[in-house]
Write a protein that holds these residues in place. Sequence first.
Motif, PDB file in Angstrom:
ATOM      1  N   THR A 109       0.801  -1.223   0.000  1.00  0.00           N
ATOM      2  CA  THR A 109       0.000   0.000   0.000  1.00  0.00           C
ATOM      3  C   THR A 109       0.832   1.270   0.000  1.00  0.00           C
ATOM      4  OG1 THR A 109      -0.111  -0.052   2.423  1.00  0.00           O
ATOM      5  CG2 THR A 109      -1.894  -1.135   1.202  1.00  0.00           C
ATOM      6  N   ASP A 110       2.138   1.132   0.202  1.00  0.00           N
ATOM      7  CA  ASP A 110       3.011   2.302   0.336  1.00  0.00           C
ATOM      8  C   ASP A 110       4.373   1.930  -0.228  1.00  0.00           C
ATOM      9  OD1 ASP A 110       4.716   4.344   1.194  1.00  0.00           O
ATOM     10  OD2 ASP A 110       3.792   4.515   3.176  1.00  0.00           O
ATOM     11  N   ALA A 111       4.868   2.705  -1.190  1.00  0.00           N
ATOM     12  CA  ALA A 111       6.158   2.390  -1.816  1.00  0.00           C
ATOM     13  C   ALA A 111       7.280   2.323  -0.795  1.00  0.00           C
ATOM     14  CB  ALA A 111       6.479   3.424  -2.898  1.00  0.00           C
ATOM     15  N   SER A 112       7.192   3.100   0.257  1.00  0.00           N
ATOM     16  CA  SER A 112       8.257   3.106   1.261  1.00  0.00           C
ATOM     17  C   SER A 112       8.311   1.799   2.052  1.00  0.00           C
ATOM     18  CB  SER A 112       8.076   4.286   2.216  1.00  0.00           C
ATOM     19  OG  SER A 112       6.921   4.121   3.023  1.00  0.00           O
ATOM     20  N   LYS A 113       7.252   0.987   1.947  1.00  0.00           N
ATOM     21  CA  LYS A 113       7.228  -0.290   2.663  1.00  0.00           C
ATOM     22  C   LYS A 113       7.643  -1.468   1.784  1.00  0.00           C
ATOM     23  CE  LYS A 113       3.557   1.239   5.803  1.00  0.00           C
ATOM     24  NZ  LYS A 113       2.161   1.005   6.274  1.00  0.00           N
ATOM     25  N   THR A 114       8.107  -1.175   0.567  1.00  0.00           N
ATOM     26  CA  THR A 114       8.437  -2.238  -0.388  1.00  0.00           C
ATOM     27  C   THR A 114       9.435  -3.226   0.188  1.00  0.00           C
ATOM     28  OG1 THR A 114       7.982  -0.787  -2.268  1.00  0.00           O
ATOM     29  CG2 THR A 114       9.344  -2.727  -2.689  1.00  0.00           C
ATOM     30  N   CYS A 115      10.550  -2.738   0.702  1.00  0.00           N
ATOM     31  CA  CYS A 115      11.594  -3.640   1.201  1.00  0.00           C
ATOM     32  C   CYS A 115      11.134  -4.394   2.443  1.00  0.00           C
ATOM     33  CB  CYS A 115      12.874  -2.850   1.490  1.00  0.00           C
ATOM     34  SG  CYS A 115      13.621  -2.157   0.003  1.00  0.00           S
ATOM     35  N   ALA A 116      10.379  -3.724   3.302  1.00  0.00           N
ATOM     36  CA  ALA A 116       9.893  -4.385   4.512  1.00  0.00           C
ATOM     37  C   ALA A 116       8.934  -5.517   4.172  1.00  0.00           C
ATOM     38  CB  ALA A 116       9.216  -3.372   5.421  1.00  0.00           C
ATOM     39  N   VAL A 117       8.022  -5.272   3.226  1.00  0.00           N
ATOM     40  CA  VAL A 117       7.065  -6.302   2.828  1.00  0.00           C
ATOM     41  C   VAL A 117       7.782  -7.457   2.132  1.00  0.00           C
ATOM     42  CG1 VAL A 117       5.157  -6.804   1.242  1.00  0.00           C
ATOM     43  CG2 VAL A 117       5.066  -4.789   2.720  1.00  0.00           C
ATOM     44  N   LEU A 118       8.704  -7.135   1.228  1.00  0.00           N
ATOM     45  CA  LEU A 118       9.443  -8.182   0.520  1.00  0.00           C
ATOM     46  C   LEU A 118      10.240  -9.027   1.503  1.00  0.00           C
ATOM     47  CD1 LEU A 118      10.335  -9.475  -2.151  1.00  0.00           C
ATOM     48  CD2 LEU A 118      12.182  -7.775  -2.260  1.00  0.00           C
ATOM     49  N   GLU A 119      10.897  -8.393   2.452  1.00  0.00           N
ATOM     50  CA  GLU A 119      11.709  -9.121   3.430  1.00  0.00           C
ATOM     51  C   GLU A 119      10.847 -10.054   4.274  1.00  0.00           C
ATOM     52  OE1 GLU A 119      15.396  -7.536   5.583  1.00  0.00           O
ATOM     53  OE2 GLU A 119      13.759  -7.167   7.007  1.00  0.00           O
ATOM     54  N   HIS A 172       0.658  -8.460  -3.778  1.00  0.00           N
ATOM     55  CA  HIS A 172      -0.073  -7.635  -4.742  1.00  0.00           C
ATOM     56  C   HIS A 172       0.655  -6.293  -4.876  1.00  0.00           C
ATOM     57  CE1 HIS A 172      -3.786  -9.994  -3.478  1.00  0.00           C
ATOM     58  NE2 HIS A 172      -4.077  -9.836  -4.753  1.00  0.00           N
ATOM     59  N   VAL A 173       0.826  -5.823  -6.093  1.00  0.00           N
ATOM     60  CA  VAL A 173       1.390  -4.485  -6.319  1.00  0.00           C
ATOM     61  C   VAL A 173       0.364  -3.659  -7.098  1.00  0.00           C
ATOM     62  CG1 VAL A 173       3.267  -3.139  -7.314  1.00  0.00           C
ATOM     63  CG2 VAL A 173       3.743  -5.407  -6.347  1.00  0.00           C
ATOM     64  N   PRO A 174      -0.325  -2.728  -6.454  1.00  0.00           N
ATOM     65  CA  PRO A 174      -1.322  -1.909  -7.158  1.00  0.00           C
ATOM     66  C   PRO A 174      -0.686  -1.086  -8.277  1.00  0.00           C
ATOM     67  CG  PRO A 174      -1.589  -1.730  -4.778  1.00  0.00           C
ATOM     68  CD  PRO A 174      -0.280  -2.437  -5.009  1.00  0.00           C
ATOM     69  N   GLU A 175      -1.448  -0.921  -9.338  1.00  0.00           N
ATOM     70  CA  GLU A 175      -0.916  -0.204 -10.500  1.00  0.00           C
ATOM     71  C   GLU A 175      -0.557   1.238 -10.154  1.00  0.00           C
ATOM     72  OE1 GLU A 175      -1.826   0.317 -15.264  1.00  0.00           O
ATOM     73  OE2 GLU A 175      -3.456  -0.276 -13.912  1.00  0.00           O
ATOM     74  N   ASP A 176      -1.251   1.853  -9.208  1.00  0.00           N
ATOM     75  CA  ASP A 176      -0.946   3.250  -8.891  1.00  0.00           C
ATOM     76  C   ASP A 176       0.424   3.404  -8.211  1.00  0.00           C
ATOM     77  OD1 ASP A 176      -1.962   3.400  -5.697  1.00  0.00           O
ATOM     78  OD2 ASP A 176      -3.065   2.010  -6.976  1.00  0.00           O
ATOM     79  N   LEU A 177       0.967   2.301  -7.666  1.00  0.00           N
ATOM     80  CA  LEU A 177       2.319   2.387  -7.087  1.00  0.00           C
ATOM     81  C   LEU A 177       3.404   2.316  -8.156  1.00  0.00           C
ATOM     82  CD1 LEU A 177       2.254   0.301  -3.768  1.00  0.00           C
ATOM     83  CD2 LEU A 177       2.013   2.767  -4.105  1.00  0.00           C
ATOM     84  N   THR A 178       3.001   2.057  -9.409  1.00  0.00           N
ATOM     85  CA  THR A 178       3.982   2.023 -10.496  1.00  0.00           C
ATOM     86  C   THR A 178       3.944   3.308 -11.326  1.00  0.00           C
ATOM     87  OG1 THR A 178       2.495   0.995 -12.131  1.00  0.00           O
ATOM     88  CG2 THR A 178       3.657  -0.475 -10.623  1.00  0.00           C
ATOM     89  N   ASP A 179       3.150   4.289 -10.887  1.00  0.00           N
ATOM     90  CA  ASP A 179       3.048   5.545 -11.621  1.00  0.00           C
ATOM     91  C   ASP A 179       4.372   6.312 -11.579  1.00  0.00           C
ATOM     92  OD1 ASP A 179       0.409   4.999 -12.122  1.00  0.00           O
ATOM     93  OD2 ASP A 179      -0.389   6.380 -10.612  1.00  0.00           O
ATOM     94  N   HIS A 180       4.575   7.173 -12.589  1.00  0.00           N
ATOM     95  CA  HIS A 180       5.716   8.080 -12.575  1.00  0.00           C
ATOM     96  C   HIS A 180       5.646   8.959 -11.330  1.00  0.00           C
ATOM     97  CE1 HIS A 180       7.432   7.170 -16.509  1.00  0.00           C
ATOM     98  NE2 HIS A 180       6.190   7.123 -16.992  1.00  0.00           N
ATOM     99  N   GLY A 181       6.774   9.140 -10.727  1.00  0.00           N
ATOM    100  CA  GLY A 181       6.834   9.961  -9.534  1.00  0.00           C
ATOM    101  C   GLY A 181       6.743   9.189  -8.239  1.00  0.00           C
ATOM    102  N   VAL A 182       6.313   7.917  -8.308  1.00  0.00           N
ATOM    103  CA  VAL A 182       6.287   7.064  -7.119  1.00  0.00           C
ATOM    104  C   VAL A 182       7.607   6.305  -7.054  1.00  0.00           C
ATOM    105  CG1 VAL A 182       5.137   5.173  -5.926  1.00  0.00           C
ATOM    106  CG2 VAL A 182       3.792   6.821  -7.256  1.00  0.00           C
TER     107      VAL A 182
END
Length: 569
Positions: A137-147, A164-174
């Motif tokens: 739900t938050d790009a800043s949590k990517t590594c924590a969730v993956l780990e 799950h990776v929501p499409e809005d987290l792949t937008d430019h600027g994220v």
Amino acid sequence: MRVYEAIVKGLEGIGVGAAFGGAGENAAGLMLALKHSKSIRPVITRHEQAASFMACGYAMFSGRLGVCFATAGPGAFNLFSGLAVAMSDSFPVLAISGFASRRWTGKGALNETSGVSRTPDSQAMFAATTKKSFLLTDASKTCAVLEEAVNIAFEGRPGPVHIHVPEDLTDHGVSVDNFRPIELQVKPVLPDPARVQDVAETLVEALEKGKKVLALIGFGAVKSGAGHELKQLVERYQIPFATTLDGKGIISERHPLCVGVFCDSGHSAAWEAFLDADVILAVGNSFAQHATFGFRDDLFADRKLLHINIDIGEIDKVYKADGAIIGDARLAIGALLNKMSDMLEPSVASDRTATDYSDEHIHHFTGKIHPGQMAQALSKRLPDNAIVLADAGAHLAWLGYYLQIAPGQNFRKPGGFGPMAGNVNGALGVKLAHRERTVIVGCGDGCYLLSGFELLTAVQYDIPVIWIVFNNAEFQLIKLYQLQAYHEFGLVDFGNPDYVAYAEACGANGYRVETQEEFEAALEEALALGKPAIIDAHITRLALPHYSASPEGVVAGVAEMIAERIRSD
């Protein structure tokens, strides 16, 4: 760094060498991140289900994380079969799937699976088929969730996880501005010394009193690499051993103490040794349906069960254990051997003769190839490092009975979930995890036809797997079941394509063989090729694999089936 770039970099850091997936808009960013990876080889499959099976294959014998991915919605849902295999067979697998943009939740966006407004609920569906599913739900949590996800995949009894990776987290600027390497902290499941002591005392007492002990070895022992410790144990105390189909070869099947495969399509010597035993030491077993003659209630009625398994949930699940060790099989057997060595001197070596089922004479009177003889020929020509995968079907019984596996080689059936085509496709993952080893698939024509387009994938990515198609143009096991249960059969016949022409159209080699001599020549040529190949072996329909519904033998099994039929009528 964008979200998918962070995920790929994190996976690189824990040694992932391949990722298997289907193309799609919601997976587009992941595909590009994998394109630029210097250590992860991306494989785009023709169907996402194949990708999930390949991820299982990658993890099967390597112990490394298998990775599969798909776009949102239908692509993601195609991963479920492979995740079910990973769950039932304890493969550490990470599935990554897209998720429709959250700003459109409930509006019926393309591929939406939010569970709102009559859309499927993919979070609930993936939660039901994995150890844990995450919605990022938050790009800043990517590594924590993956780990967290990858550590759960390896924790205790391994299994699948999902993100799950929501499409809005792949937008430019994220972006992921706090990337850090992933820490993989795999802790071994250590055996409890008190449980080891208890099982050791039971075994020592049995051996001292002249009781008959049989070791029954399953896939959990193979996964843990317990072959050396098991060989030391059975040789020190001259304990005969049988294996399940998936335990084949953990100790050489030509070892004098080996009595064969114990299951309903196994060896009579194994059945007899089991019935003669007073104590069964089961190592890495889940006591599956076919390994227990249909969960027979009386299987352990007159004998003690000592059960070693990494998962406490497996203990007493099917049969009540008289003693149990919870732990990694290799560590548990090592501890058990050390404890018993302090309590009991080695046994005198008995005069046993090894059985070689690849030399057993087979009576054959039809013009077409006998599948048992074909399995025997394969057994004698296997490279020392070969991996043989069977799929679901009658061919599995022939390979399980006549194919003899030695340490350094491996054999695997479709596992507890048992999908058709699971290993037909999974073989590509196995090969990428073990590039130096020969990978051969024995499959029915029904299995192959469910998934044959992945031959194009094997050719495109130069993955040299050999498929041996047991071609009899029928679903033989289903036919036999229909005859037994309903006294008639139907809808089990089908046509086959020209496999040679198909293989050549895909850029692979194809062989059509109708005699034993043609099969042996084609096999030797395919082994020397170093490229994908199909051997279309035309086998007789008249041969029936070894089978009994009872460990007391075929006659007893037939009598039981007749009695059951009379009772039901």
